[in-house]
Design an enzyme around this catalytic site. Structure first.
Site, PDB file in Angstrom:
ATOM      1  N   TYR A  51      18.745  -3.307   2.072  1.00  0.00           N
ATOM      2  CA  TYR A  51      19.215  -2.056   2.689  1.00  0.00           C
ATOM      3  C   TYR A  51      19.615  -1.042   1.614  1.00  0.00           C
ATOM      4  CZ  TYR A  51      19.731  -5.011   6.876  1.00  0.00           C
ATOM      5  OH  TYR A  51      19.529  -5.882   7.922  1.00  0.00           O
ATOM      6  N   HIS A 109      17.266 -13.722   4.282  1.00  0.00           N
ATOM      7  CA  HIS A 109      16.933 -12.590   5.154  1.00  0.00           C
ATOM      8  C   HIS A 109      15.743 -12.901   6.072  1.00  0.00           C
ATOM      9  CE1 HIS A 109      17.227  -7.921   5.280  1.00  0.00           C
ATOM     10  NE2 HIS A 109      16.897  -8.391   6.456  1.00  0.00           N
TER      11      HIS A 109
HETATM   12  N1  LIG Z   1      18.288  -9.644   9.749  1.00  0.00           N
HETATM   13  C1  LIG Z   1      17.362  -8.765  10.014  1.00  0.00           C
HETATM   14  O1  LIG Z   1      16.159  -8.986   9.792  1.00  0.00           O
HETATM   15  C2  LIG Z   1      17.764  -7.434  10.598  1.00  0.00           C
HETATM   16  C3  LIG Z   1      16.787  -6.584  11.133  1.00  0.00           C
HETATM   17  C4  LIG Z   1      17.206  -5.372  11.709  1.00  0.00           C
HETATM   18  C5  LIG Z   1      18.565  -5.050  11.727  1.00  0.00           C
HETATM   19  N2  LIG Z   1      19.494  -5.878  11.163  1.00  0.00           N
HETATM   20  C6  LIG Z   1      20.950  -5.559  11.173  1.00  0.00           C
HETATM   21  O2  LIG Z   1      21.325  -5.245  12.505  1.00  0.00           O
HETATM   22  C7  LIG Z   1      21.997  -3.987  12.518  1.00  0.00           C
HETATM   23  C8  LIG Z   1      21.846  -3.292  13.846  1.00  0.00           C
HETATM   24  O3  LIG Z   1      20.479  -3.121  14.172  1.00  0.00           O
HETATM   25  P1  LIG Z   1      19.746  -1.685  14.158  1.00  0.00           P
HETATM   26  O4  LIG Z   1      20.461  -0.781  13.198  1.00  0.00           O
HETATM   27  O5  LIG Z   1      18.316  -1.977  13.956  1.00  0.00           O
HETATM   28  O6  LIG Z   1      19.854  -1.154  15.649  1.00  0.00           O
HETATM   29  P2  LIG Z   1      20.963  -1.056  16.803  1.00  0.00           P
HETATM   30  O7  LIG Z   1      22.315  -1.375  16.284  1.00  0.00           O
HETATM   31  O8  LIG Z   1      20.421  -1.778  17.984  1.00  0.00           O
HETATM   32  O9  LIG Z   1      20.877   0.498  17.162  1.00  0.00           O
HETATM   33  C9  LIG Z   1      21.283   1.474  16.251  1.00  0.00           C
HETATM   34  C10 LIG Z   1      20.956   2.853  16.862  1.00  0.00           C
HETATM   35  O10 LIG Z   1      21.713   3.047  18.044  1.00  0.00           O
HETATM   36  C11 LIG Z   1      22.497   4.230  17.923  1.00  0.00           C
HETATM   37  N3  LIG Z   1      23.794   3.965  18.578  1.00  0.00           N
HETATM   38  C12 LIG Z   1      24.773   3.148  18.158  1.00  0.00           C
HETATM   39  N4  LIG Z   1      25.807   3.138  19.007  1.00  0.00           N
HETATM   40  C13 LIG Z   1      25.461   3.981  20.018  1.00  0.00           C
HETATM   41  C14 LIG Z   1      26.120   4.409  21.199  1.00  0.00           C
HETATM   42  N5  LIG Z   1      27.336   3.970  21.512  1.00  0.00           N
HETATM   43  N6  LIG Z   1      25.466   5.305  22.014  1.00  0.00           N
HETATM   44  C15 LIG Z   1      24.241   5.763  21.694  1.00  0.00           C
HETATM   45  N7  LIG Z   1      23.571   5.396  20.581  1.00  0.00           N
HETATM   46  C16 LIG Z   1      24.178   4.507  19.749  1.00  0.00           C
HETATM   47  C17 LIG Z   1      22.631   4.498  16.449  1.00  0.00           C
HETATM   48  O11 LIG Z   1      22.782   5.861  16.182  1.00  0.00           O
HETATM   49  P3  LIG Z   1      24.105   6.498  15.430  1.00  0.00           P
HETATM   50  O12 LIG Z   1      24.219   5.842  14.098  1.00  0.00           O
HETATM   51  O13 LIG Z   1      23.754   7.953  15.347  1.00  0.00           O
HETATM   52  O14 LIG Z   1      25.262   6.220  16.336  1.00  0.00           O
HETATM   53  C18 LIG Z   1      21.291   3.999  15.926  1.00  0.00           C
HETATM   54  O15 LIG Z   1      20.293   4.988  16.097  1.00  0.00           O
HETATM   55  C19 LIG Z   1      21.356  -3.255  11.330  1.00  0.00           C
HETATM   56  O16 LIG Z   1      22.091  -2.109  10.952  1.00  0.00           O
HETATM   57  C20 LIG Z   1      21.334  -4.357  10.311  1.00  0.00           C
HETATM   58  O17 LIG Z   1      22.637  -4.530   9.742  1.00  0.00           O
HETATM   59  C21 LIG Z   1      19.100  -7.074  10.625  1.00  0.00           C
END
Ligand SMILES: NC(=O)c1ccc[n+]([C@@H]2O[C@H](COP(=O)([O-])OP(=O)(O)OC[C@H]3O[C@@H](n4cnc5c(N)ncnc54)[C@H](OP(=O)(O)O)[C@@H]3O)[C@@H](O)[C@H]2O)c1
Length: 277
Positions: A51, A109
């Site tokens: 990241y 990862h």
């Molecule tokens: N291990 C892996 O392979 C892997 C893969 C993908 C992700 N991850 C981890 O999982 C975390 C979360 O997944 P993600 O970032 O892919 O997606 P997510 O958490 O499902 O969604 C994030 C999105 O939702 C929006 N959001 C958040 N809260 C909200 C709310 N209350 N109302 C409306 N929109 C909202 C955010 O925008 P704003 O920021 O503008 O609020 C952002 O655009 C990542 O940050 C990472 O740490 C791990």
């Protein structure tokens, strides 16, 4: 806001039932967002070498008035660092970049099966835990077969498996396997990365009934499945909204109806074939 409850991992570590995803939180603004989340009660922070924001996470930990020992800082070893020696070096690199004395949870990862080095990587992590550079060790994107191989070949069961999990992909079979083996499930992209999920009628209706938002319904569903969601938000108001899901409970039927939205992975990234370096 009341504090986020914890569960005990198979190694005795207290692990929050909800945490902060940090993918995309970078620079001074990123640090500010992460500090805001800690101020709002988040104690679990999820980063990764890939990241490119481990520095921001370390800076936020130092900038926050919350005691370091209360925080669970997670990072992940990338595919290009698989293998015993490379995993040790990767961890030392993460510690240096974050400026921390220990990492609370380290994950592999992606398994990258064609490289076939995840067992060696795991052996390094077991040793790093012995040396107290890592407190807890786990994996990400591992299938049942891969988990079984790690356990059979090393005798050490991962504390956590962080996988894609949201109402479009509830992972019932894998969660059952985790429960059987004492592995905590952690949900990545728990909001399906703000796809059309939040517009689903059933979520809108439940939000109306409970006087909360569709996002809170989804995050409460994760909590009741026994999986720790790590929603990412850069915005302090949305961070607070996301963490405020411990004051109501869905019925078992409602949990089942939400799981009925199942349709598969968002991007089709199956760990048997999808590899990330
Ligand atoms: N291990 C892996 O392979 C892997 C893969 C993908 C992700 N991850 C981890 O999982 C975390 C979360 O997944 P993600 O970032 O892919 O997606 P997510 O958490 O499902 O969604 C994030 C999105 O939702 C929006 N959001 C958040 N809260 C909200 C709310 N209350 N109302 C409306 N929109 C909202 C955010 O925008 P704003 O920021 O503008 O609020 C952002 O655009 C990542 O940050 C990472 O740490 C791990």
């Amino acid at each position: 806001m009341p504090s986020i409850p914890t569960v005990t991992l198979n190694d005795g570590i207290a692990f929050p039932e909800l945490g902060l995803g940090t993918y995309g939180l970078r620079g001074a603004e990123g640090v500010e967002s992460i500090v805001a989340a800690i101020d709002s009660g988040y104690r679990l922070l999820d980063t990764a070498v890939n990241y490119e924001n481990e520095r921001e996470v370390g800076d936020a930990v130092r900038a926050s008035p919350v005691d370091r020992a209360e925080l669970i800082v997670t990072t992940k070893i990338p595919g290009r660092h698989h293998g015993y020696d490379d995993a040790i070096e990767s961890t030392n690199g993460s510690l240096a970049v974050m400026g921390l004395d220990w990492i609370d949870l380290s994950l592999i990862h992606w398994p990258n099966p064609s490289v076939d080095k995840y067992v060696d990587t795991w052996r390094a992590m077991i040793d790093l835990r012995e040396r107290q550079q890592l407190r807890s060790i786990g994996v990400s994107n591992f299938t049942e077969a891969m988990l079984t191989r790690l356990i059979d070949e090393t005798g050490v069961t991962p504390a956590v498996n962080q996988v894609e999990l949201h109402p479009y992909f509830p992972q019932a079979e894998l969660r059952a396997f985790h429960a059987e083996h004492g592995i905590r499930t952690e949900s990545w992209s728990p909001l399906a990365r703000r796809s059309e999920l939040l517009q689903e009628q059933v979520l809108q209706e439940l939000a109306e009934i409970y006087g909360v938002t569709p996002t809170q319904i989804v995050l409460r569903w994760h909590v009741q499945l026994g999986s720790t969601p790590i929603p990412k938000s850069a915005d302090p108001d949305r961070q607070r909204e996301n963490a405020d899901v411990f004051g109501f409970a869905l019925t078992d039927d409602e949990v089942g109806v939400i799981s009925g939205l199942e349709r598969g992975r968002l991007w089709g990234a199956h760990p048997d074939t999808h590899e990330e370096m």
